[in-house]
Design a protein around this motif. Structure first.
Motif, PDB file in Angstrom:
ATOM      1  N   ALA A  17       0.847  -1.193   0.000  1.00  0.00           N
ATOM      2  CA  ALA A  17       0.000   0.000   0.000  1.00  0.00           C
ATOM      3  C   ALA A  17       0.884   1.245   0.000  1.00  0.00           C
ATOM      4  CB  ALA A  17      -0.907   0.016   1.224  1.00  0.00           C
ATOM      5  N   LYS A  18       0.434   2.283  -0.716  1.00  0.00           N
ATOM      6  CA  LYS A  18       1.143   3.565  -0.740  1.00  0.00           C
ATOM      7  C   LYS A  18       0.147   4.664  -1.072  1.00  0.00           C
ATOM      8  CE  LYS A  18       4.487   6.566  -0.901  1.00  0.00           C
ATOM      9  NZ  LYS A  18       5.092   7.047   0.337  1.00  0.00           N
ATOM     10  N   SER A  19       0.207   5.745  -0.282  1.00  0.00           N
ATOM     11  CA  SER A  19      -0.646   6.922  -0.519  1.00  0.00           C
ATOM     12  C   SER A  19       0.218   8.150  -0.684  1.00  0.00           C
ATOM     13  CB  SER A  19      -1.587   7.143   0.673  1.00  0.00           C
ATOM     14  OG  SER A  19      -2.479   6.086   0.804  1.00  0.00           O
ATOM     15  N   ARG A  24      -4.767   7.165  -2.518  1.00  0.00           N
ATOM     16  CA  ARG A  24      -4.165   5.832  -2.544  1.00  0.00           C
ATOM     17  C   ARG A  24      -3.660   5.532  -3.959  1.00  0.00           C
ATOM     18  NH1 ARG A  24      -2.589   2.474   1.681  1.00  0.00           N
ATOM     19  NH2 ARG A  24      -4.582   2.313   2.695  1.00  0.00           N
ATOM     20  N   ASP A  27      -3.052  -0.059  -3.506  1.00  0.00           N
ATOM     21  CA  ASP A  27      -3.925  -0.511  -2.428  1.00  0.00           C
ATOM     22  C   ASP A  27      -4.009  -2.033  -2.409  1.00  0.00           C
ATOM     23  OD1 ASP A  27      -5.742  -0.510  -0.352  1.00  0.00           O
ATOM     24  OD2 ASP A  27      -7.447   0.018  -1.604  1.00  0.00           O
ATOM     25  N   THR A  51       4.756   4.018  -9.239  1.00  0.00           N
ATOM     26  CA  THR A  51       4.952   3.846  -7.799  1.00  0.00           C
ATOM     27  C   THR A  51       5.399   2.430  -7.454  1.00  0.00           C
ATOM     28  OG1 THR A  51       3.273   5.521  -7.383  1.00  0.00           O
ATOM     29  CG2 THR A  51       3.829   4.070  -5.543  1.00  0.00           C
ATOM     30  N   SER A  61       9.370   4.854   0.259  1.00  0.00           N
ATOM     31  CA  SER A  61       8.864   4.020   1.344  1.00  0.00           C
ATOM     32  C   SER A  61       7.400   3.689   1.052  1.00  0.00           C
ATOM     33  CB  SER A  61       8.991   4.741   2.680  1.00  0.00           C
ATOM     34  OG  SER A  61       8.220   5.911   2.672  1.00  0.00           O
ATOM     35  N   THR A  62       6.937   2.594   1.597  1.00  0.00           N
ATOM     36  CA  THR A  62       5.544   2.207   1.417  1.00  0.00           C
ATOM     37  C   THR A  62       4.807   2.363   2.737  1.00  0.00           C
ATOM     38  OG1 THR A  62       6.106  -0.094   1.845  1.00  0.00           O
ATOM     39  CG2 THR A  62       6.096   0.608  -0.455  1.00  0.00           C
ATOM     40  N   ASP A  63       3.501   2.402   2.662  1.00  0.00           N
ATOM     41  CA  ASP A  63       2.676   2.564   3.865  1.00  0.00           C
ATOM     42  C   ASP A  63       2.378   1.228   4.535  1.00  0.00           C
ATOM     43  OD1 ASP A  63       2.606   5.274   3.238  1.00  0.00           O
ATOM     44  OD2 ASP A  63       0.719   5.097   2.157  1.00  0.00           O
ATOM     45  N   GLY A  64       2.477   0.149   3.791  1.00  0.00           N
ATOM     46  CA  GLY A  64       2.192  -1.161   4.347  1.00  0.00           C
ATOM     47  C   GLY A  64       2.532  -2.254   3.372  1.00  0.00           C
ATOM     48  N   THR A  77      10.456  -1.750   4.068  1.00  0.00           N
ATOM     49  CA  THR A  77      10.252  -3.066   4.677  1.00  0.00           C
ATOM     50  C   THR A  77      11.558  -3.542   5.291  1.00  0.00           C
ATOM     51  OG1 THR A  77       8.589  -3.585   3.032  1.00  0.00           O
ATOM     52  CG2 THR A  77       9.543  -5.440   4.210  1.00  0.00           C
ATOM     53  N   ARG A  80      12.406  -1.831   8.571  1.00  0.00           N
ATOM     54  CA  ARG A  80      11.635  -2.336   9.702  1.00  0.00           C
ATOM     55  C   ARG A  80      12.152  -3.703  10.161  1.00  0.00           C
ATOM     56  NH1 ARG A  80       7.190  -0.061   6.728  1.00  0.00           N
ATOM     57  NH2 ARG A  80       6.754  -2.084   5.795  1.00  0.00           N
TER      58      ARG A  80
END
Length: 83
Positions: A17-19, A24, A27, A51, A61-64, A77, A80
């Protein structure tokens, strides 16, 4: 859709996910690309075709979610995972 990659091989993207500014761009994307496979991203303008490869390359960076190339995590990732 790209062919599935076995664990530890190729590129594995899971629930990415990335916004940008609340919009978004990506997703819940999950795909696997086997080593040596060719993949194309097609779609209307503004739907994440730029993206996604930037996330795979670790340029944004990504959101999730997670990205792995072979057995190695990529981008945010990886940051983290290694903390």
């Amino acid at each position: 859709m790209a062919s599935s990659a076995a664990a530890g091989d190729g590129i594995r993207i899971s629930r990415l996910a990335k916004s940008f500014a609340g919009a978004r761009a990506i997703d819940d994307v999950s795909i696997g690309v086997a080593p040596g496979a060719v993949m194309a991203l097609l779609g209307p303008s503004g739907r994440g075709q730029t993206t996604l490869p930037r996330g795979i390359a670790g340029l944004i960076s990504t959101d999730g979610g997670s990205i792995r190339v072979g057995a190695r995590p990529v981008g945010a990732t990886a940051a983290r995972v290694h903390r």
